[in-house]
Each structure stands twice: as C-alpha cells, then as structure tokens.
Design a protein around this motif. Structure first.
Motif, short mmCIF file in Angstrom:
data_model
loop_
_atom_site.label_atom_id
_atom_site.label_comp_id
_atom_site.label_asym_id
_atom_site.label_seq_id
_atom_site.Cartn_x
_atom_site.Cartn_y
_atom_site.Cartn_z
N TRP A 48 0.82 -1.21 0.00
CA TRP A 48 0.00 0.00 0.00
C TRP A 48 0.85 1.26 0.00
CZ3 TRP A 48 -2.64 1.95 5.01
CH2 TRP A 48 -3.43 3.06 4.74
N LYS A 49 1.92 1.27 0.78
CA LYS A 49 2.84 2.40 0.90
C LYS A 49 2.16 3.72 1.24
CE LYS A 49 6.36 0.43 -2.17
NZ LYS A 49 6.99 -0.33 -1.14
N PRO A 50 1.49 3.77 2.41
CA PRO A 50 0.89 5.06 2.81
C PRO A 50 1.97 6.10 3.06
CG PRO A 50 0.89 3.53 4.66
CD PRO A 50 1.37 2.76 3.46
N TRP A 51 1.56 7.38 3.08
CA TRP A 51 2.51 8.47 3.30
C TRP A 51 3.21 8.26 4.63
CZ3 TRP A 51 3.91 12.21 6.66
CH2 TRP A 51 4.76 13.19 6.16
N PRO A 52 4.49 8.51 4.72
CA PRO A 52 5.45 8.99 3.72
C PRO A 52 6.20 7.87 3.01
CG PRO A 52 6.53 9.05 5.85
CD PRO A 52 5.12 8.51 6.07
N ILE A 53 5.74 6.62 3.17
CA ILE A 53 6.48 5.49 2.59
C ILE A 53 6.58 5.63 1.07
CG2 ILE A 53 6.52 2.99 2.29
CD1 ILE A 53 5.05 2.79 5.01
N ARG A 54 5.48 5.92 0.39
CA ARG A 54 5.51 6.05 -1.07
C ARG A 54 6.43 7.19 -1.51
NH1 ARG A 54 2.22 3.80 -4.48
NH2 ARG A 54 0.61 3.50 -2.91
N TRP A 55 6.38 8.31 -0.78
CA TRP A 55 7.21 9.47 -1.10
C TRP A 55 8.69 9.08 -0.99
CZ3 TRP A 55 10.94 12.46 1.15
CH2 TRP A 55 11.18 13.70 0.55
N ILE A 56 9.05 8.41 0.08
CA ILE A 56 10.43 7.98 0.28
C ILE A 56 10.84 6.97 -0.78
CG2 ILE A 56 11.91 6.61 1.84
CD1 ILE A 56 10.41 8.13 4.14
N ASP A 57 9.96 6.02 -1.08
CA ASP A 57 10.25 4.99 -2.08
C ASP A 57 10.58 5.62 -3.43
OD1 ASP A 57 10.33 2.23 -3.01
OD2 ASP A 57 8.43 2.66 -4.03
N ARG A 58 9.94 6.72 -3.76
CA ARG A 58 10.14 7.35 -5.08
C ARG A 58 11.30 8.34 -5.10
NH1 ARG A 58 3.80 8.42 -6.60
NH2 ARG A 58 3.33 6.24 -7.04
N ARG A 59 11.74 8.84 -3.94
CA ARG A 59 12.71 9.93 -3.92
C ARG A 59 14.06 9.61 -3.28
NH1 ARG A 59 7.73 11.91 -3.87
NH2 ARG A 59 7.23 13.69 -5.16
N VAL A 60 14.15 8.55 -2.51
CA VAL A 60 15.40 8.24 -1.83
C VAL A 60 16.07 7.08 -2.57
CG1 VAL A 60 16.50 7.61 0.34
CG2 VAL A 60 14.45 9.05 0.36
N ASP A 61 17.26 7.33 -3.05
CA ASP A 61 17.98 6.35 -3.87
C ASP A 61 18.95 5.51 -3.04
OD1 ASP A 61 16.79 7.16 -6.27
OD2 ASP A 61 18.25 8.77 -6.54
N GLY A 62 19.58 4.59 -3.72
CA GLY A 62 20.64 3.79 -3.12
C GLY A 62 20.12 2.72 -2.18
N GLY A 63 21.05 2.07 -1.54
CA GLY A 63 20.70 1.00 -0.61
C GLY A 63 19.85 1.49 0.53
N PHE A 64 20.13 2.71 1.03
CA PHE A 64 19.32 3.26 2.11
C PHE A 64 17.88 3.43 1.66
CE2 PHE A 64 17.43 6.81 4.44
CZ PHE A 64 17.60 6.37 5.75
N GLY A 65 17.67 3.92 0.46
CA GLY A 65 16.30 4.09 -0.06
C GLY A 65 15.58 2.76 -0.22
N ILE A 66 16.30 1.74 -0.69
CA ILE A 66 15.71 0.41 -0.84
C ILE A 66 15.26 -0.10 0.53
CG2 ILE A 66 16.19 -2.01 -1.42
CD1 ILE A 66 18.13 -0.91 -3.60
N MET A 67 16.09 0.11 1.54
CA MET A 67 15.81 -0.41 2.87
C MET A 67 14.76 0.42 3.62
SD MET A 67 17.63 -3.15 3.48
CE MET A 67 17.44 -3.23 5.25
N PHE A 68 14.83 1.75 3.50
CA PHE A 68 14.09 2.60 4.42
C PHE A 68 12.58 2.54 4.25
CE2 PHE A 68 12.96 6.80 6.37
CZ PHE A 68 13.28 6.43 7.66
#
Length: 158
Positions: A117-137
């Motif tokens: 579902w990726k409710p806010w802010p998960i979807r925002w982070i998923d689309r904007r944070v790159d790299g391994g940290f973004g994949i994990m966070f």
C-alpha cells in the motif's frame, strides 16, 4: 514475471540480497521473501530485546550496503528480487512479539499490506530516496507501521 540473474546463485552478496534465494521466485518475490523472513524469525525471535535490537540495527546497516551493491552490480535500482529489505521490515514488525504462528501470520499480513500500500510517507520515500538506504528505508517504515498495530493488538488480545 520476475527474472532473477544467474549471479544470485554464484555471488554470495547477491544471494543474501535476494533473501537466501527467496527473491528469485518467479512470482511475488516480496511475498516469498517475507515468508522466508518468517521462518528465520522463528530462530531470532527468542533473543532478548537488547540483542534483537542489535540484530535489527546490524541487519539494517548491512542491508543498506548489500542492496546498494547488488543494485549497482545488476544495473537496476531496487530489482524486485532484492528482498533483504523485506526481511528487515518483517523483523521490525515482529519487535517484542511472541514467537507464535498466529502472531507471525498477523505480522506477515500487516507488513505486506503496508509494504504494498505504501501510505505516506512510505511512497514518497520509495520514489525519492535512492541507493541502498532508499531500498531499505521504505520497508523499515512499513515495518514500523505494522509494529505499532501489532503492539496495539497484543495489548488488546493478550
């Protein structure tokens, strides 16, 4: 359909990032990876909370590197087969929960719900944070959301 690269079976870094190979499943690799995380939880869920917290910190930090490296090697940011993030997200969901199948199953359902579902802010982070940290966070946040509901359920039903 998910196509896992052959390196999953030859490269130990890729094998771990692909959740001990569970992310190589041809369909729903995130779900299959979460099932693998459930099985592993059966072993680590008995740790004292301080050690379990250390386990989560180490697997998150290691996962940032693992996912970054595998993504770079494959040339694909957050390949669908990379499921180490699902492992850590599920383990966060299960913070301080009994190692019992009913709780593990509820944790599975809640974590997958928030991860998909990726409710806010998960979807925002998923689309904007790159790299391994973004994949994990984004999975860490999904795990935290699910953990809050798990704790509330535990307080109500236990």
């Amino acid at each position: 359909m998910n196509r896992a690269p052959k390196t999953v079976w030859r490269n130990p870094v890729h094998f771990l990032a692909f959740g001990l190979g569970s992310g190589a499943a041809p369909w729903a690799p995130g779900t299959v990876g979460t099932v693998a995380a459930m099985i592993l939880y059966w072993g680590v869920g008995h740790l004292p909370l301080s050690l379990y917290g250390l386990f989560l910190a180490v697997t998150f930090i290691f996962g940032c590197w693992l996912c970054e490296r595998t993504s770079a090697d494959l040339g694909v940011h957050d390949h669908s087969g990379i499921v180490w993030d699902e492992f850590v997200g599920y383990w966060i969901t299960m913070w301080a929960m009994p190692v019992q199948f009913s709780w593990m199953l509820l944790g599975f359902v809640l974590f997958r719900l928030f991860d998909i579902w990726k409710p806010w802010p998960i979807r925002w982070i998923d689309r904007r944070v790159d790299g391994g940290f973004g994949i994990m966070f984004d999975d860490v946040l999904a795990g935290i959301y699910a953990a809050v509901i798990m704790q509330a359920c535990y307080l109500i039903w236990h």
